[in-house]
Design a protein around this motif. Structure first.
Motif, mmCIF file in Angstrom:
data_model
loop_
_atom_site.group_PDB
_atom_site.id
_atom_site.type_symbol
_atom_site.label_atom_id
_atom_site.label_comp_id
_atom_site.label_asym_id
_atom_site.label_seq_id
_atom_site.Cartn_x
_atom_site.Cartn_y
_atom_site.Cartn_z
ATOM 1 N N SER A 1 0.843 -1.195 0.000
ATOM 2 C CA SER A 1 0.000 0.000 0.000
ATOM 3 C C SER A 1 0.867 1.229 0.000
ATOM 4 N N LEU A 2 0.910 1.917 -1.144
ATOM 5 C CA LEU A 2 1.671 3.152 -1.213
ATOM 6 C C LEU A 2 0.958 4.267 -0.468
ATOM 7 N N CYS A 3 -0.301 4.037 -0.118
ATOM 8 C CA CYS A 3 -1.037 5.064 0.610
ATOM 9 C C CYS A 3 -0.337 5.384 1.924
ATOM 10 N N CYS A 4 0.240 4.389 2.531
ATOM 11 C CA CYS A 4 0.912 4.607 3.809
ATOM 12 C C CYS A 4 2.420 4.625 3.620
ATOM 13 N N TRP A 5 2.842 4.498 2.375
ATOM 14 C CA TRP A 5 4.278 4.428 2.064
ATOM 15 C C TRP A 5 4.959 3.433 2.993
ATOM 16 N N ASP B 1 0.886 6.256 -7.844
ATOM 17 C CA ASP B 1 1.067 6.825 -6.518
ATOM 18 C C ASP B 1 -0.235 6.696 -5.736
ATOM 19 N N ILE B 2 -0.353 7.377 -4.592
ATOM 20 C CA ILE B 2 -1.525 7.205 -3.745
ATOM 21 C C ILE B 2 -2.801 7.729 -4.404
ATOM 22 N N ASN B 3 -2.642 8.563 -5.417
ATOM 23 C CA ASN B 3 -3.797 9.074 -6.163
ATOM 24 C C ASN B 3 -3.952 8.391 -7.514
ATOM 25 N N ASN B 4 -3.240 7.264 -7.661
ATOM 26 C CA ASN B 4 -3.295 6.470 -8.886
ATOM 27 C C ASN B 4 -2.732 7.214 -10.096
#
Length: 317
Positions: free
Chosen positions: A11-15, A234-237
């Motif tokens: 999950s790149l959302c949380c890096w 990235d977290i925003n696709n």
């Protein structure tokens, strides 16, 4: 050694590198054995290799023994926690499935990885390779690994505080040339990419985000042969090629081989960074360039070769 039923996606959302492991079976001890006290490993057959010739491929390991590379492909994924697990994979040239090297769980039972030397035959991993918790000394032995088709995950816990000598952080991956996925670097302890001098291509993004103001990273110079860099969401696709957030990194020297990037470039909170000269060969970025709160950065002169930016060039802070 445990096989994993599945590995949750990064999950790149949380890096972060969240790897969950489920134990579903025990290792088949027939995969390999030490034929004598010399350290020569064999699976006992006459010639089990899968190449076109009739001979048995082999490599000579650090102590001069000949390692028989005749076990073909091991089907994973797999978690390697101890020297016993390492020995069971001796002779395999490829692992089909992700590989996680770690000592945390096994350490409770007194087991740990001291060397990967028996894996000298391993040339390819079809999946992700995750390092840690593991010492840099223990990583030594994967010198013939040339390709990882998935991500190379370097979590905050690699290398461990067990490191007591001057072993380069990635000395054990000296033969690695290609990463099919992304190189995701979050290490607090590695001060460089030394050992990855052979790396020339990354299919996904290069993410450098140690997540600590005390992280040791101070040099990218070992990446000087990197000439091909792809992108990953990235977290925003949105497509992202290069993400650097490292407070002690003084220079981007080592990235001079990059000329064209498919995704965005984001450089932020690099408080020791004074210029962008490491990107001097960059001519085209298909998406955005975002520079944010790099306190010592006073000039964009390092981008002198840049001709095309497909999105926006944003400088803030």
């Amino acid at each position: 050694m445990k096989s994993m039923l599945e590995s949750p996606p990064l999950s790149l959302c949380c890096w972060s590198l969240a790897i969950a492991v489920w134990a579903v079976g025990c290792w088949n001890n027939s995969a390999g054995s030490d034929t004598d006290d010399s350290g020569v490993y064999s699976d006992g057959d006459a010639d089990g290799d899968t190449d076109a010739d009739d001979d048995t491929d082999s490599h000579t390991d650090a102590d001069g023994d000949t390692e028989l590379c005749d076990s073909g492909t091991y089907t994973g994924p797999v978690v390697i926690e101890s020297d016993e697990d390492v020995n069971a994979l001796a002779g395999y040239t490829k692992i089909s499935g992700s590989v996680q090297l770690m000592t945390m769980g096994a350490a409770m039972n007194g087991a740990h990885i001291t060397t990967l030397a028996p894996l000298t035959c391993l040339q390819r991993i079809d999946g992700d390779l995750t390092l840690g918790p593991l010492s840099a000394q223990a990583l030594v032995g994967l010198d013939n690994l040339s390709e990882v088709t998935g991500n190379l995950n370097v979590p905050w816990s690699y290398p461990t505080i067990e490191d007591t000598d001057d072993t380069a952080p990635f000395a054990g991956l000296a033969g690695l040339e290609t990463i099919g996925g992304s190189l995701l670097f979050e290490s607090w302890g590695a001060d460089s990419f030394d050992g990855l001098e052979s790396l020339s291509a990354i299919g996904g993004m290069l993410l450098i985000f140690p997540e600590s103001n005390d992280a040791a990273l101070s040099s990218l110079e070992a990446l000087s042969n990197l000439t091909s860099l792809g992108q990953a969401p990235d977290i925003n696709n949105r497509p992202l090629s290069l993400y650097v957030r490292a407070s002690k990194l003084p220079s981007l020297t080592g990235l001079e081989g990059l000329a064209e990037l498919e995704g965005s470039v984001e450089i932020l909170h690099c408080n020791a960074l004074e210029d962008l000269s490491g990107l001097g060969s960059l001519t085209a970025v298909a998406r955005d360039i975002f520079l944010y709160r790099n306190d010592q950065l006073s000039s964009l002169s390092g981008l002198g070769s840049l001709e095309t930016v497909g999105g926006a060039l944003r400088v803030s802070g």
